[in-house]
Write a protein that holds these residues in place. Structure first.
Motif, mmCIF file in Angstrom:
data_model
loop_
_atom_site.group_PDB
_atom_site.id
_atom_site.type_symbol
_atom_site.label_atom_id
_atom_site.label_comp_id
_atom_site.label_asym_id
_atom_site.label_seq_id
_atom_site.Cartn_x
_atom_site.Cartn_y
_atom_site.Cartn_z
ATOM 1 N N TYR A 36 42.930 34.369 48.183
ATOM 2 C CA TYR A 36 41.806 35.276 47.975
ATOM 3 C C TYR A 36 40.559 34.421 47.801
ATOM 4 O O TYR A 36 40.626 33.219 47.540
ATOM 5 N N ARG A 37 39.424 35.086 47.887
ATOM 6 C CA ARG A 37 38.175 34.403 47.562
ATOM 7 C C ARG A 37 37.212 35.381 46.900
ATOM 8 O O ARG A 37 37.308 36.591 47.086
ATOM 9 N N GLN A 38 36.304 34.805 46.136
ATOM 10 C CA GLN A 38 35.287 35.610 45.476
ATOM 11 C C GLN A 38 33.959 34.873 45.542
ATOM 12 O O GLN A 38 33.817 33.774 44.981
ATOM 13 N N GLU A 43 33.078 41.232 45.043
ATOM 14 C CA GLU A 43 34.446 41.423 44.582
ATOM 15 C C GLU A 43 35.371 40.404 45.242
ATOM 16 O O GLU A 43 35.093 39.890 46.331
ATOM 17 N N ARG A 44 36.480 40.169 44.563
ATOM 18 C CA ARG A 44 37.486 39.285 45.149
ATOM 19 C C ARG A 44 38.084 39.952 46.378
ATOM 20 O O ARG A 44 38.362 41.148 46.375
ATOM 21 N N GLU A 45 38.285 39.165 47.445
ATOM 22 C CA GLU A 45 38.804 39.725 48.677
ATOM 23 C C GLU A 45 39.960 38.882 49.201
ATOM 24 O O GLU A 45 39.996 37.659 49.007
ATOM 25 N N TYR A 93 37.966 30.065 45.778
ATOM 26 C CA TYR A 93 39.197 30.449 46.459
ATOM 27 C C TYR A 93 40.358 30.390 45.470
ATOM 28 O O TYR A 93 40.509 29.395 44.741
ATOM 29 N N TYR A 94 41.174 31.437 45.496
ATOM 30 C CA TYR A 94 42.287 31.573 44.560
ATOM 31 C C TYR A 94 43.603 31.672 45.319
ATOM 32 O O TYR A 94 43.715 32.400 46.309
ATOM 33 N N TRP A 105 48.430 33.744 39.368
ATOM 34 C CA TRP A 105 47.165 33.318 39.977
ATOM 35 C C TRP A 105 46.876 31.864 39.627
ATOM 36 O O TRP A 105 47.175 31.412 38.517
ATOM 37 N N GLY A 108 41.545 28.829 40.597
ATOM 38 C CA GLY A 108 40.460 28.914 41.572
ATOM 39 C C GLY A 108 39.830 27.566 41.846
ATOM 40 O O GLY A 108 39.836 26.672 40.993
#
Length: 115
Positions: A36-38, A43-45, A93-94, A105, A108
């Motif tokens: 994911y990324r924010q 919002e995180r996507e 980035y997560y 998780w 990041g």
């Protein structure tokens, strides 16, 4: 349980980076892995995901053809190869691991695309 991302940093537009996420404390090969990324103020996507065995991948439209997700179950690591980076790819980035009701998780890692 730990997910530790590495490989982020500052890169010029058009450049490449490879993110890694090293997993420990759980049976990595059971888990679907996602990146994911924010971005700031957003919002995180979801960026990409890969099945537990690595045979199936899927990507967000905004990274298709530029990013590649892969995994090495022997090394308990998932990767995100990012090519043709643009300013819009700047984000934290997560790494995410999910199996049935269990989810973990990473902390990041920053990716900054700038000239």
């Amino acid at each position: 349980v730990q997910l530790v991302e590495s490989g982020g940093g500052l890169v010029q537009p058009g450049g490449s980076l490879r993110l890694s996420c090293a997993a420990s404390g759980f049976t990595f090969s059971n888990y679907v892995m996602r990146w994911y990324r924010q971005a700031p103020g957003k919002e995180r996507e979801l960026v990409a995901h890969i099945s537990s065995g690595g045979g199936s991948t899927n990507y967000a439209d905004f990274v298709k053809g530029r990013f590649t997700i892969s995994r090495d179950n022997a090394k308990n690591t998932v990767y995100l190869q990012m090519n043709s980076l643009g300013l819009e790819d700047t984000a934290v980035y997560y790494c995410n691991a999910r199996w049935v009701t269990r989810e973990y998780w990473g902390q990041g890692i920053q990716v900054t695309v700038s000239s």
